[in-house]
Design an enzyme around this catalytic site. Structure first.
Site, PDB file in Angstrom:
ATOM      1  N   CYS A   2       0.854  -1.187   0.000  1.00  0.00           N
ATOM      2  CA  CYS A   2       0.000   0.000   0.000  1.00  0.00           C
ATOM      3  C   CYS A   2       0.889   1.237   0.000  1.00  0.00           C
ATOM      4  O   CYS A   2       2.086   1.149   0.254  1.00  0.00           O
ATOM      5  CB  CYS A   2      -0.871   0.028   1.232  1.00  0.00           C
ATOM      6  SG  CYS A   2      -1.776  -1.481   1.527  1.00  0.00           S
ATOM      7  N   ARG A  27       2.339   0.554  -6.288  1.00  0.00           N
ATOM      8  CA  ARG A  27       2.571  -0.314  -5.135  1.00  0.00           C
ATOM      9  C   ARG A  27       1.298  -1.013  -4.676  1.00  0.00           C
ATOM     10  O   ARG A  27       1.353  -2.012  -3.959  1.00  0.00           O
ATOM     11  CB  ARG A  27       3.136   0.500  -3.978  1.00  0.00           C
ATOM     12  CG  ARG A  27       4.430   1.183  -4.324  1.00  0.00           C
ATOM     13  CD  ARG A  27       4.888   1.992  -3.164  1.00  0.00           C
ATOM     14  NE  ARG A  27       5.237   1.116  -2.064  1.00  0.00           N
ATOM     15  CZ  ARG A  27       6.463   0.909  -1.647  1.00  0.00           C
ATOM     16  NH1 ARG A  27       7.456   1.510  -2.235  1.00  0.00           N
ATOM     17  NH2 ARG A  27       6.718   0.115  -0.645  1.00  0.00           N
ATOM     18  N   TRP A  76      -3.535  -2.206  -1.266  1.00  0.00           N
ATOM     19  CA  TRP A  76      -3.442  -3.576  -1.781  1.00  0.00           C
ATOM     20  C   TRP A  76      -4.009  -4.430  -0.658  1.00  0.00           C
ATOM     21  O   TRP A  76      -3.388  -4.579   0.394  1.00  0.00           O
ATOM     22  CB  TRP A  76      -1.979  -3.908  -2.064  1.00  0.00           C
ATOM     23  CG  TRP A  76      -1.744  -5.210  -2.757  1.00  0.00           C
ATOM     24  CD1 TRP A  76      -1.715  -5.431  -4.107  1.00  0.00           C
ATOM     25  CD2 TRP A  76      -1.472  -6.488  -2.153  1.00  0.00           C
ATOM     26  NE1 TRP A  76      -1.459  -6.747  -4.361  1.00  0.00           N
ATOM     27  CE2 TRP A  76      -1.298  -7.419  -3.192  1.00  0.00           C
ATOM     28  CE3 TRP A  76      -1.364  -6.935  -0.835  1.00  0.00           C
ATOM     29  CZ2 TRP A  76      -1.023  -8.768  -2.952  1.00  0.00           C
ATOM     30  CZ3 TRP A  76      -1.084  -8.272  -0.594  1.00  0.00           C
ATOM     31  CH2 TRP A  76      -0.915  -9.178  -1.652  1.00  0.00           C
ATOM     32  N   ASN A 102      -0.259   0.878   6.530  1.00  0.00           N
ATOM     33  CA  ASN A 102       0.363  -0.207   5.752  1.00  0.00           C
ATOM     34  C   ASN A 102       0.822  -1.260   6.754  1.00  0.00           C
ATOM     35  O   ASN A 102       1.307  -0.906   7.824  1.00  0.00           O
ATOM     36  CB  ASN A 102       1.604   0.278   4.999  1.00  0.00           C
ATOM     37  CG  ASN A 102       1.262   1.219   3.873  1.00  0.00           C
ATOM     38  OD1 ASN A 102       0.106   1.416   3.557  1.00  0.00           O
ATOM     39  ND2 ASN A 102       2.292   1.791   3.276  1.00  0.00           N
ATOM     40  N   GLY A 103       0.739  -2.517   6.357  1.00  0.00           N
ATOM     41  CA  GLY A 103       1.191  -3.578   7.257  1.00  0.00           C
ATOM     42  C   GLY A 103       0.012  -4.402   7.734  1.00  0.00           C
ATOM     43  O   GLY A 103      -1.089  -4.317   7.179  1.00  0.00           O
ATOM     44  N   GLU A 485      12.767 -16.851 -14.901  1.00  0.00           N
ATOM     45  CA  GLU A 485      12.464 -15.423 -14.921  1.00  0.00           C
ATOM     46  C   GLU A 485      11.591 -15.061 -16.137  1.00  0.00           C
ATOM     47  O   GLU A 485      10.649 -14.276 -16.019  1.00  0.00           O
ATOM     48  CB  GLU A 485      13.776 -14.617 -14.903  1.00  0.00           C
ATOM     49  CG  GLU A 485      13.638 -13.110 -15.001  1.00  0.00           C
ATOM     50  CD  GLU A 485      12.831 -12.461 -13.878  1.00  0.00           C
ATOM     51  OE1 GLU A 485      12.496 -13.127 -12.892  1.00  0.00           O
ATOM     52  OE2 GLU A 485      12.519 -11.272 -14.020  1.00  0.00           O
ATOM     53  N   LYS A 489       7.892 -13.452 -15.901  1.00  0.00           N
ATOM     54  CA  LYS A 489       7.499 -12.195 -16.555  1.00  0.00           C
ATOM     55  C   LYS A 489       6.199 -12.399 -17.319  1.00  0.00           C
ATOM     56  O   LYS A 489       5.288 -11.594 -17.237  1.00  0.00           O
ATOM     57  CB  LYS A 489       8.574 -11.689 -17.539  1.00  0.00           C
ATOM     58  CG  LYS A 489       9.853 -11.133 -16.953  1.00  0.00           C
ATOM     59  CD  LYS A 489       9.696  -9.856 -16.192  1.00  0.00           C
ATOM     60  CE  LYS A 489       9.307 -10.090 -14.775  1.00  0.00           C
ATOM     61  NZ  LYS A 489      10.187 -10.055 -13.717  1.00  0.00           N
ATOM     62  N   GLU A 492       3.168 -12.953 -14.916  1.00  0.00           N
ATOM     63  CA  GLU A 492       2.846 -11.761 -14.111  1.00  0.00           C
ATOM     64  C   GLU A 492       1.992 -10.763 -14.877  1.00  0.00           C
ATOM     65  O   GLU A 492       1.055 -10.196 -14.325  1.00  0.00           O
ATOM     66  CB  GLU A 492       4.139 -11.017 -13.735  1.00  0.00           C
ATOM     67  CG  GLU A 492       4.840 -11.518 -12.503  1.00  0.00           C
ATOM     68  CD  GLU A 492       6.109 -10.728 -12.219  1.00  0.00           C
ATOM     69  OE1 GLU A 492       6.300 -10.354 -11.058  1.00  0.00           O
ATOM     70  OE2 GLU A 492       6.907 -10.464 -13.145  1.00  0.00           O
ATOM     71  N   HIS A 508      10.758 -35.459 -18.084  1.00  0.00           N
ATOM     72  CA  HIS A 508      10.231 -36.109 -16.878  1.00  0.00           C
ATOM     73  C   HIS A 508       8.851 -35.573 -16.498  1.00  0.00           C
ATOM     74  O   HIS A 508       8.451 -35.666 -15.340  1.00  0.00           O
ATOM     75  CB  HIS A 508      11.211 -35.929 -15.716  1.00  0.00           C
ATOM     76  CG  HIS A 508      12.547 -36.540 -15.990  1.00  0.00           C
ATOM     77  ND1 HIS A 508      12.731 -37.889 -16.120  1.00  0.00           N
ATOM     78  CD2 HIS A 508      13.758 -35.973 -16.213  1.00  0.00           C
ATOM     79  CE1 HIS A 508      14.006 -38.142 -16.386  1.00  0.00           C
ATOM     80  NE2 HIS A 508      14.654 -36.986 -16.456  1.00  0.00           N
ATOM     81  N   LYS A 607       4.210  -4.127  -6.048  1.00  0.00           N
ATOM     82  CA  LYS A 607       5.631  -3.937  -6.341  1.00  0.00           C
ATOM     83  C   LYS A 607       6.502  -4.380  -5.174  1.00  0.00           C
ATOM     84  O   LYS A 607       7.531  -4.994  -5.354  1.00  0.00           O
ATOM     85  CB  LYS A 607       5.869  -2.451  -6.650  1.00  0.00           C
ATOM     86  CG  LYS A 607       7.306  -2.100  -6.993  1.00  0.00           C
ATOM     87  CD  LYS A 607       7.680  -2.680  -8.326  1.00  0.00           C
ATOM     88  CE  LYS A 607       9.139  -2.505  -8.646  1.00  0.00           C
ATOM     89  NZ  LYS A 607       9.588  -3.505  -9.625  1.00  0.00           N
TER      90      LYS A 607
HETATM   91  C1  G6P Z   1       7.128  -8.654  -5.630  1.00  0.00           C
HETATM   92  C2  G6P Z   1       7.354  -8.016  -6.978  1.00  0.00           C
HETATM   93  C3  G6P Z   1       8.465  -8.749  -7.735  1.00  0.00           C
HETATM   94  C4  G6P Z   1       9.727  -8.805  -6.885  1.00  0.00           C
HETATM   95  C5  G6P Z   1       9.464  -9.426  -5.510  1.00  0.00           C
HETATM   96  C6  G6P Z   1      10.656  -9.263  -4.579  1.00  0.00           C
HETATM   97  O1  G6P Z   1       6.568  -9.904  -5.802  1.00  0.00           O
HETATM   98  O2  G6P Z   1       6.160  -8.009  -7.737  1.00  0.00           O
HETATM   99  O3  G6P Z   1       8.739  -8.077  -8.931  1.00  0.00           O
HETATM  100  O4  G6P Z   1      10.700  -9.552  -7.547  1.00  0.00           O
HETATM  101  O5  G6P Z   1       8.356  -8.753  -4.884  1.00  0.00           O
HETATM  102  O6  G6P Z   1      10.860  -7.896  -4.352  1.00  0.00           O
HETATM  103  P1  G6P Z   1      12.211  -7.258  -3.867  1.00  0.00           P
HETATM  104  O7  G6P Z   1      11.912  -5.795  -3.753  1.00  0.00           O
HETATM  105  O8  G6P Z   1      12.515  -7.873  -2.525  1.00  0.00           O
HETATM  106  O9  G6P Z   1      13.253  -7.564  -4.858  1.00  0.00           O
END
Ligand code: G6P
Length: 612
Positions: A2, A27, A76, A102-103, A485, A489, A492, A508, A607
């Site tokens: 948030c 965020r 969020w 937040n939290g 990765e 991507k 996501e 497998h 984020k």
């Molecule tokens: C969230 C984001 C990802 C990120 C992950 C870890 O899931 O959407 O993009 O890789 O957090 O975040 P950090 O800030 O610890 O790299």
């Protein structure tokens, strides 16, 4: 996660806080709200589910919602659906207090039960509402709002970054943090509170990063930071050294695309001033470790989440190959609850773009509690991991706003490659190899640019897979984490189910899924396992699979097995991920964009995940 913005000063708080949360919308973006104390001293709260634009649409004109103290929030959801009533700010029974948070308040059920038994009326499903009623409970007993907040927070279990205003105290704004970032911005005759400095950077660059268990009372012309026990805190004022242009999209349609295209520069920023080809080594002063301490390292653990965890996997290859030091890689969320064994002479590296991810932070504190030296690889200067680690390296990638991480990944891997050279040169890496490796790192920006220049072709390839329901990404060795990765991507931002797999493992299980509809993205640069991956691709082709290959420039053989090929320049094996990931980022971007999706703010994601 948030986002919080608060303002107290001489200007109208509404546009300032609203613009501020818009900067933080990446965020958290399921609902938003704001509260001000108006000129008559009344508390006005407006909130709406959906994006901030929905809130903006329903707000009265600025003259009608004018006040010089206010708070705003973009959410969020953790507790309770993203409805209007569950949105922040939350208020108390007498509609005098407004709180953004937040939290997670972990003991909110008990607090709520107790407060309800004292006739407090709750309207939402949130944990936050328990806190605002608790503050009301104490505010009913004292004229000192700070004291009421302190007493309430002493009863809270969990994490919080909060900002609070009260119509009984129209000249005050109170904020506090524990486990969730909060920053005080100091302007001319005005103060700001924010969970992320990018929200206030257009107003001031003078900031104080609040520490856990600190509470700040902002009056119109002064501020005071204390602990919950009311001991005065002498905080250090920092000056933020980046400017607002880094948080603009510029000519790009999305932040993600801009950030992908920034990689020649962001990778260069990661190594600038840190490479010493004449000595065949690198210098990373922020590690705070002497040569002797570095030479004593017997084992490394690397801990992270999400994309940063994929960098960690590549770090393992890099460090084990160049420095011959064993490396274990772990998810932070597992590490923190597993009672990890940290043998003597082990250094634990925590990778986090934001430097605030709750699991990574908790894992770091656990490692430190066990006596380990914790190093942080972070992007956000002044973030909690950067501050609490025993040393570390900033990746200097610049603000990353797209929720799907791109430039942070390549910069993290660049830093890990430098750590590998540093440790390698202290062990058994020859000066000749050290020097040639460093030279190759220096060439990466130019090579990344060459790949970016092929983006039109990658967009055409994206068109061929936009209707796919599933996709498989295959890679081997150092490119296996790249496959993970690339798949991450795609899922996501395009919501296509995708899996990354070590190419040889495909037989497998995943091979059962292959048919003429399923795209298989193969990362197959020209290296010592090239022939092996070609055999894996033939297995796919034999089952009518559609193959998109990432291959080394000049490779003609791969085309025989592929529906399309994206070429990347040649580099040293362990540096390949910094190049091979670029087409995968672009592919995911174009697929999501062509599907008409909100690339920068994909559904359900955030984020920076500052809750467990
Ligand atoms: C969230 C984001 C990802 C990120 C992950 C870890 O899931 O959407 O993009 O890789 O957090 O975040 P950090 O800030 O610890 O790299």
């Amino acid at each position: 996660m948030c986002g919080i913005v608060g303002y107290i000063g001489t200007r109208n708080a509404t546009p300032i806080t609203l613009e501020g949360i818009k900067r933080l919308e990446y965020r958290g973006y399921d609902s938003s709200g704001l509260a001000i104390i108006d000129a008559e001293g009344n508390l006005k709260i407006h909130k709406k589910p959906g994006k901030i634009i929905e809130l903006e649409r329903t707000l009265p004109s600025p003259e009608k919602i004018y006040g010089t103290v206010g708070i705003a929030h973009t959410r969020w959801a953790t507790h309770g659906e993203p409805t209007e009533v569950n949105s922040h700010p939350h208020t108390c029974c007498h509609h005098k207090l407004a709180l953004v948070h937040n939290g997670i308040i972990e003991n909110y059920r008990n607090l709520r039960k107790k407060l309800e038994s004292e006739n407090h009326i709750f309207v939402s499903d949130t944990d936050t509402e328990a806190l605002v009623h608790l503050i009301e409970h104490f505010a009913n007993k004292t004229d000192n709002l700070t004291q009421a907040v302190q007493e309430a927070l002493k009863l809270v279990e969990g994490t919080y970054g909060i900002a609070l205003i009260s119509s009984d105290h129209p000249d005050q704004l109170i904020a506090a943090r524990k486990g969730s970032p909060l920053i005080l911005g100091i302007g001319e005759n005005e103060f700001f509170i924010t969970s992320d400095v990018s929200a206030i950077i257009i107003h001031t660059k003078k900031v104080i990063y609040l520490q856990d268990n600190e509470i700040v009372t902002l009056n119109r012309d002064s501020f005071k930071i204390t602990t919950l026990e009311n001991e005065a805190v002498n905080a250090k004022i920092s000056v933020v050294d980046w400017d607002v242009s880094s948080i603009d999209k510029g000519e790009f349609k999305h932040f993600m695309l801009k950030e992908i295209f920034e990689q020649p520069v962001s990778v260069e920023n990661a190594f600038r001033g840190r490479l010493f080809p004449n000595l065949s080594t690198v210098r990373l002063g922020g590690l705070n470790m002497t040569g002797e301490e570095l030479r004593r390292i017997q084992r490394l653990q690397i801990v992270a989440c999400g994309t940063s965890w994929h960098s960690a996997l590549i770090g393992k290859y890099l460090i084990e190959t160049l420095a011959r030091i064993p490396v274990e890689v772990e998810y932070a969320s597992e590490y923190r609850y597993r009672n990890p064994i940290i043998p003597p002479e082990t250094v634990v590296i925590f990778i986090s773009q934001s430097g605030e991810t709750a699991d990574t932070l908790a894992a770091m504190r656990e490692a430190q509690a066990k006596g380990a030296r914790a190093l942080g690889i972070t992007n956000v200067v002044g973030s909690t991991i950067a501050r609490e680690s025993d040393g570390g390296v900033y990746i200097h990638a610049g603000t990353e706003i797209g929720v799907a991480s791109t430039k942070a990944f390549t910069s993290q891997v660049t830093i890990l490659s430098m750590i590998a050279v540093l440790l390698g040169r202290m062990n058994n890496l020859s000066p000749t190899f050290g020097a040639s490796y460093i030279k190759e790192i220096q060439k990466l920006p130019e090579k990344i640019q060459q790949i970016l220049d092929t983006n039109d072709k990658i967009m055409e390839i994206a068109k061929t897979i936009i209707d796919a329901k599933n996709a498989l990404y295959l890679g081997r060795g150092v490119n296996f984490p790249v496959a993970l990765e690339g798949a991450l991507k795609l899922k996501e931002i395009s919501y296509i189910h995708a899996e990354g797999y070590p190419a040889a493992e495909m037989k497998h299980g995943p091979i059962a899924l292959i048919d003429a509809k399923m795209p298989v993205v193969a990362i197959a640069p020209d290296d010592m396992i090239y022939d092996k991956i070609i055999s894996n691709l033939q297995e796919v082709k034999a089952r009518n699979g559609r193959i998109i290959s990432i291959a080394t420039e000049g490779d003609k053989r791969i085309a025989e097995n592929s529906e399309s090929v994206i070429y990347v320049p040649k580099t040293i094996y362990t540096l390949q991920p910094i190049l091979t990931v670029i087409p995968l980022q672009l592919l995911a971007y174009y697929v999501a964009n062509l599907r008409g999706l909100d690339v920068d703010q994909p559904r359900n994601l955030a984020k920076s995940v500052t809750v467990e």
